[in-house]
Structure formats: structure tokens, C-alpha cells
Design an enzyme around this catalytic site. Structure first.
Site: not given
Length: 729
Positions: A401, A430, A448, A450, A452, A535, A581
Site C-alpha cells: 500500500c 512478513r 498478494q 493486490d 488499491h 471491510k 484495498h
RNA sequence: GCUGCUGUAGCUCAGUCGGUAGAGCACUUCCUUGGUAAGGAAGAGGUCAUGGGUUCAAGUCCCAUCAGCAGCUCCA
């Protein structure tokens, strides 16, 4: 007289001392024998519960529960937990009981016990339990005033229970107990009438746990068991466990050569083998195409970012313990970092330690001139922090992000160009705790899917709708059709949330509206929202009934604020965008791991790493086989030819075991006529057909992404999981 | 990270009381040239996770480390 209403709507009168059992007796003696417990209003109670104690509407709504009701099964299991605890207390001295709730498909009981339990102890415990069940003594409820309850637990030397009465139950005036023979336990109930109702039980496993979940609290041993009304139900359950075990993606992944995690590379770091990588890249290509169609723009970002970037986003140092440690460009970097943290600690640093730090840092090239001039702790910290800012520190990217926010920020944005949808298959790292790692499902390096979306608050509804649509499409394309959405909203009473009241209300209403319109099965959970926004998570059920949390869509009011993101509105004034997200797969690792279990390794034609195996009858037909391989490859298929000097039976067996969807058996007859004797992995022999016809047929199966089979056999469906029920106070 | 269990050939696993390592499958080579789930033979493959210790002797017993599994705690 008590007025009681039964589920069929009839209202009956019973004397003041009526219990569910006496009501059942008045209906029929067989029913009375079958009654396990009862539901009064929303509460499940013992069969012997005095109905006059019910505090609620009249007539009293009563439902009798027999072995056909899932609620009764829950009661049975908790009673079985008592039986197990009783058996353990008989066999081992100095047992302190903790809690023993029911869970999906079973129950557990936590014990503080000097003897280390192992599976070798199970037969003895089960034997003792069988003896208790055989005797069939009743469960008897009684209540004691608080002080007497404490005294009783003291007498029984149940010190964990004493502690719990003192702390967790400090507001209870009176406490309930259940007695079964010599066994007495502080318990809210309810219980089955007598132990004889347990017709099937089994101890499953033993593991460690912590008293009240406190990592630093006493260590307990948790004994898991399962219990059923019918032996055949338990049999089915055990078979389902076997089935789940056979589907374990770690086993299948190794066997089929999909992925590998080796100690040489590192814990939680997976290697995608060619076949696994194939599946992943097919999914990525598929999703990428869909996103391009829907107005997303691909971006790339580096695997490192300056620590300051994550300080701005708020992730560092907040998540420091679950991130890989920073990379320091300057030799003294790690030392200065450790130094700062020491200074920050309550004890701080004494003069000698500080002098050591200073000396060591100087050796490593730290310029100490400024530090030596300042005196207070605050000034020292400021000096060190300033030094750190002057010497680059990087973090291995723990999330995408901040990078995408920077892309938004890199140029002036107008409302005319919103929404801006940036996507990236972004690999993040992580530092998950070692005990959390689990095959592909929980790893330390993950990619991910991912994206945005930066939009105006008026666009949230439309953008949310389109991400929900995309997620549904993606899930259904891989045959996951059984899912629900959990909508996580804020707790209106709490003030931990960022963003304006108005925005939250607008956003929550928009999400709810979209979900209503979508016709999706959804539940809302108040207080479950992240502090930065509401979410929606997709909870997907696989073909043997297990639930997985996969895709997620999250609104974020926090990062735009922290990164001071702005766009120019129609009013020519700066406005703050909303960030969404979203990740339909979640992560490639977890998703492919989950799919492996869902399909038990038998991926559908469009995802199969190898789609067709050509099996020539003998070396005489190798040339024709090679020619076919070329034609299939040119037509876009993933195909190999088995040129070994083995018999065709062996080639077929191997292809079947490798779960390849189709086998093309070819001998002189086929070579002569340009045909293929096709074998379907599921159906067996399909018949001999011209090559062109088979090409068309298989191409159609790929392009429609047909799913022909998920379960290798019809596995028993797990029942809808009940909420973990606490019978404790 | 915590508690418990486990670690032997590429895979699945045997290995007795501590006495110097074994099977099946896979692999390589040769023979076999076949019609829808295993044709035959030979060969190669191991510092028994790693490092210490006990012992005349350790795959086996003890300790540490690493890794895996189950559960707990955690998950931006």
C-alpha cells in the site's frame, strides 16, 4: 399453573414444578426417554430445568431437544468433556481443571497436570470413560452462594476454579455446579440427563495451551475428544478427517511437484516448482486480463522501501516484531538502532553501557560529536534519530500500500481521473512466528494479488460493487460457488476509528447497500472493522465443507490521511481520496494451497499443469506420438509424451496417478487413421476420434473453464459449524 | 514465541537389548514392442537433520541447535 407454548403452536398448562422432562412425559414416554435437553426461549437448558425459573415471555416457548437436534449434540459433547475430566482425575493425581468447552465436531478440556499426557495414555483414559458411560450416572445440577462455591473449590483443591471465581466471575452472586458420581465441576451447563447417552466417543489429540490464553500464564494440557449420538456418525466424521488428510496440500504438493519449502532456503519461503508455477501463472494471467478489462492499471514497485516510508504509513515500528529486521547501509546502523531501543526502555542505559555503545559505534564509523554534546535522554534520542535519518535504512516490503500511495502522490490528480486503480502481484515478506507457519497457507514470503483504488467518497459504492463482482467472478471461475461475505463494521461506541463520522456512515451504508443488492449471503459483524475502515471478507466453503477466508475488500481512510493524498475537485479545491484495498485471491500461495486441497490435486482442465499425456503403444508409434505432441502444443495445450519402453498399462497408471485430465493412447491403428483413442481421467475410455475433433473438444473445455469434478468421491459434508460454545461462566 | 511430538535413500517406511544400515516405490542400464491402473533383470543411491557428550562401541542413550507436525498465542 405454567403456560407453555410448543413449537407446533399449541399451548399447554403444566404444574408449577414442571420441567422439560415432565412436559415430554405428558406427551409420550418414548419422547421422555429421548429428551436430551431443551431450548427455552433462546437458552438451552437441562431436561430437568424448573420451567418456572424461566425469565421471559409467557407462555414459555419450549422446544424439546433429542438426539436429532444439533444443539443436543453440543450438550452431549460437553457432558463427554466432564466424563473425560472425571476419567483423567481418576487416573492421575493432582489434576487441576481449567475449562472444557465444546468446539466444532467435539470438545476439549484443559488440565493442569504434572504427568505429561501422550497418545499412549489414550487407551487407559478411554477405557475409564467407557466404564463411566457404562454406569450411566445422572448429571445433577446444584447452585451455591459465591462464598460456599469458593470454599467447595478450595476443598477440592481446584485452584484454577477458585482463581476464576475471584476474577472472571467476580460479579456472580451464585454459582452452578454439576455432580456426576464423585466428580463435581463448576459449570453453567447444560448437560445430558445421564452419561449413558454417549454412544460414541474418541480422544483425538493432546496439545499445550495457556490458562485464559495468557502466554505467560500457567501451561496447561489440552485433551481433545469427539462424541456422537450414533457410532455411524462418528465413523463418517473420522472418514472425513481421513479425506481431509489425503487432500493435504503439503502432501499433494510434494507428490505432484507443485511446490516445496526447504530448510536450505528458509522457513516459510516456498519454491514454486514448474507445475505449481504453471497453475499460479495461469491464475495470474486470468486475473490480470479480468482487471485490465475493468479499468485497472498495472504497476510495479520494488521489494525494499525506506524505513521512513513505513513510519509514515504507521506500520513501522508498530509491526516491527512481525517484519524482517531493517537493512542498514551504514555499518553502525544496527548498533544505533539497538542503542535507541535501549534508551527508550524504561530502565534506559547506565553510564557504562552507554559508553560501550558509544565506543563500538565510533569504531563502526559513527560521528559522535553531536551526541557527546547533549545531556538529556530526549536530546540523545533526537540526536540518534537524526543520525538514522541521515543514513539510509530499508525494510523488506511488508505490504504494497505505501508504494501505491506514493504512485498516486507522484503527480497532481484531478477528480476527472478518478477512480485510479493500481494493481500489482506484489511480493511481500512478513516475519511470521515460527509456530504460525503452515505449508503454503501461512508463509513468510507471499505474493498478494493486490490493488488499491483511489476514489472520491461518492465513488465508493460503485467501486465496492465492482470489486465484489470481480471477486465473485474469480471464485466461481475456479468452482468455488459456496461462499458468504462477512461485513465488518465499526463498534459505534468506540472511538478508536480514524476518519470522519460522516464518511463512516456513508461508507457503511454504501457497503451494506451493495451487498443487499448483490443478493449475496452476508453477515455483519459490529466492532470487527479495522481502525482505518470497514471491510468485507469472503468466507469460502470448499468441497468437503471446510471454510476458508480468501478474498478481502477494505476501505481505508487512514493512509490517504497519513500520506496527505489529494486530488483537485470540481470546485478547484484539494480533497482527500478514499483508498480501497482489495485482493480476490488473498495471496497466491494461500490460494493455490487451498485450491490444491479443494481439488485434491486434480485441477480442472484450464488449470492443470499438464493437460494431456500421450501414451504410444510401443516405440513403433513414437513418431506419430511426437507429431501429435507438436500439434497439441501448437494448439496451446500443455502436453507431454511418455516415450518409455514400458507397457501402455503402466503409462496409463502413471498418468492417472499424476491426475492428468486426458490420456491420448495411440498405436498403429490410430497412426494409420490420424485418430486418437482418448482416455478421460474420470470416465475412462472415451473412444477413438479424429485428432481435429478432439482438439476442438478439449479447447472448448479450456475456454469455458469447465469444472468437471472436485471431490474424488462424494465426501460427507461437514455440518454447519456451530459457534464454539462455552459452558463455563 | 510457548507446550508436546517427530527427523533413517528422491518418496513411504522397517531397524530388537547400544555391536558399524534394510524394504517397496521412484531412478539408471539392458531385455521385452505391447491396446487402457504396475512385464522382467541388473545397477546405482545413506557422514542415520546438524553439533557436542556418555560408552570399548551410538541410527539407537543424554544435551544443544536447525527443521517439520499438532495445538496455544499472533496475523497490517
Amino acid at each position: 399453573m405454567l403456560q407453555i407454548s410448543l413449537p407446533d403452536g399449541t399451548i399447554v398448562s403444566h404444574p408449577e414444578d414442571a420441567t422439560p422432562l415432565s412436559v415430554a412425559e405428558s406427551i409420550g414416554s418414548r419422547l421422555a426417554k429421548a429428551v436430551i435437553a431443551a431450548k427455552v426461549g433462546d437458552k438451552i437448558v437441562d431436561a430437568t430445568f424448573p420451567l418456572r425459573n424461566f425469565s421471559g415471555p409467557t407462555p414459555i416457548p419450549l422446544r424439546l431437544l433429542t438426539d436429532r437436534d444439533p444443539e443436543a449434540l453440543d450438550v452431549l459433547r460437553h457432558s463427554c468433556a466432564h466424563v473425560m475430566a472425571r476419567a483423567v482425575m481418576r487416573l492421575y493425581p493432582d489434576v487441576s481443571l481449567a475449562f472444557g468447552p465444546t468446539i466444532n465436531n467435539g470438545y476439549y478440556y484443559d488440565f493442569f497436570l504434572p504427568h505429561k499426557l501422550s497418545e499412549e495414555d489414550f487407551p487407559r483414559i478411554e477405557q475409564e470413560m467407557a466404564a463411566i458411560i457404562q454406569k450411566g450416572e445422572p448429571f445433577e445440577q446444584f447452585s451455591l452462594p459465591r462464598e460456599d462455591a469458593m470454599a467447595l473449590c478450595q476443598d477440592m483443591n481446584q485452584l484454577l476454579k477458585v482463581e476464576h471465581i475471584e476474577t472472571g466471575l467476580s460479579s456472580h452472586e451464585s454459582l452452578g455446579f454439576y455432580r456426576q458420581g464423585e466428580f463435581v465441576d463448576l459449570c453453567r451447563g447444560p448437560h445430558i440427563p445421564d452419561a449413558g447417552r454417549i454412544k460414541a466417543f474418541k480422544l483425538m489429540s493432546v496439545a499445550g495451551s495457556h490458562w485464559k490464553g495468557e502466554v505467560n500464564g500457567p501451561h496447561l494440557q489440552r485433551l481433545y475428544g469427539t462424541a456422537w449420538f450414533q457410532p455411524k456418525d462418528m465413523q463418517a466424521y473420522l472418514e472425513q478427517l481421513e479425506e481431509a488428510k489425503k487432500r493435504d496440500h503439503r502432501v499433494i504438493g510434494k507428490k505432484l511437484g507443485l511446490f516445496q519449502i526447504t530448510p536450505d532456503v528458509g522457513q516459510g519461503m516456498c519454491l514454486w516448482m514448474p507445475k505449481g508455477a504453471r497453475i499460479r501463472s495461469l491464475l495470474e494471467d486470468f486475473l490480470r486480463r479480468e482487471m485490465l478489462k475493468r479499468g485497472y492499471e498495472p504497476v510495479y514497485s520494488p521489494h525494499l522501501g525506506r524505513v521512513e516510508l513505513y513510519e509514515t504509513s504507521g506500520h513501522f515500528p508498530y509491526y516491527r516484531d512481525s517484519q524482517f529486521p531493517p537493512l542498514f547501509v551504514h555499518d553502525a546502523g544496527a548498533l544505533v538502532d539497538a542503542w535507541c531501543r535501549r534508551l527508550n526502555e524504561e530502565e534506559g542505559l547506565n553510564a557504562a553501557q552507554e559508553s560501550h555503545f558509544l565506543q563500538a559505534a565510533e569504531i563502526l564509523g559513527f560521528d559522535s560529536a553531536h551526541y557527546r554534546k547533549v545531556l538529556s535522554k530526549e536530546e540523545k534520542l533526537a540526536s540518534l534519530n537524526e543520525w538514522q535519518r541521515q543514513h539510509e535504512r530499508f525494510l523488506v516490503k511488508p505490504m504494497n500500500c505505501p508504494h501505491h500511495a506514493q504512485i498516486f502522490k507522484a503527480q497532481p490528480r484531478s477528480y476527472r481521473n478518478l477512480p485510479l486503480r493500481l494493481f500489482e502481484f506484489g511480493t511481500v515478506y512478513r516475519y511470521e512466528q515460527t509456530g504460525e507457519l503452515n505449508g503454503m497457507l501461512r508463509v513468510r514470503g507471499l505474493t498478494q494479488d493486490d490493488a488499491h483504488i483511489f476514489c472520491t467518497s461518492d465513488q465508493v459504492e460503485q467501486e465496492f460493487r465492482s470489486t465484489i463482482d470481480l471477486t465473485r467472478f474469480v471464485l466461481e471461475s475456479v468452482g468455488l460457488e459456496d461462499y458468504r461475505v462477512q461485513l465488518s463494521l465499526r463498534d459505534p461506541k468506540s472511538d478508536k476509528y480514524v476518519g470522519s463520522e460522516e464518511n463512516w456512515q456513508k461508507a457503511e451504508a454504501a457497503l451494506r447497500k451493495v451487498l443487499e443488492e448483490s443478493g449475496l449471503n452476508y453477515t455483519s459483524a459490529e466492532g470487527e472493522a479495522a481502525f482505518y475502515g470497514p471491510k468485507a471478507d469472503f468466507m469460502v466453503r470448499d468441497c468437503i465443507g471446510r471454510q476458508w477466508q480468501l478474498g478481502t475488500v477494505q476501505l481505508d481512510y487512514n493512509l490517504p490521511e497519513r500520506f496527505q493524498l489529494e486530488y483537485t475537485g470540481a470546485d478547484n479545491k484539494p480533497h482527500r481520496p478514499v483508498m480501497i484495498h482489495r485482493a480476490p485471491f488473498g495471496s497466491m500461495e494461500r490460494f493455490v494451497g487451498m485450491l490444491t486441497e479443494h481439488f485434491a490435486g486434480a485441477f480442472p482442465m484450464w488449470l492443470a499443469p499438464e493437460q494431456i499425456r500421450i501414451c504410444p503403444l510401443s516405440e513403433k508409434t513414437n513418431d506419430y506420438a511426437m507429431e501429435l505432441e507438436r500439434r497439441f502444443t501448437e494448439a496451446g495445450f500443455r502436453v507431454t509424451t511418455d516415450l518409455r519402453g514400458a507397457k501402455v498399462q503402466a503409462k496409463i497408471r502413471d498418468a492417472q496417478l499424476e491426475l492428468i485430465p486426458y490420456m491420448a493412447v495411440v498405436g498403429p491403428r490410430e497412426a494409420e487413421t490420424e485418430t486418437i483413442a482418448l482416455r478421460d481421467r474420470i470416465e475412462g475410455e472415451v473412444g477413438t476420434k479424429p485428432v481435429a475433433e478432439i482438439l476442438a473438444m478439449l479447447q472448448e473445455e479450456v475456454s469455458t473453464r469447465r469444472i468437471r469434478q472436485t471431490a474424488t468421491r462424494s465426501a460427507p459434508q461437514a455440518e454447519e459449524p456451530l459457534q464454539t460454545t462455552s459452558h463455563e461462566y
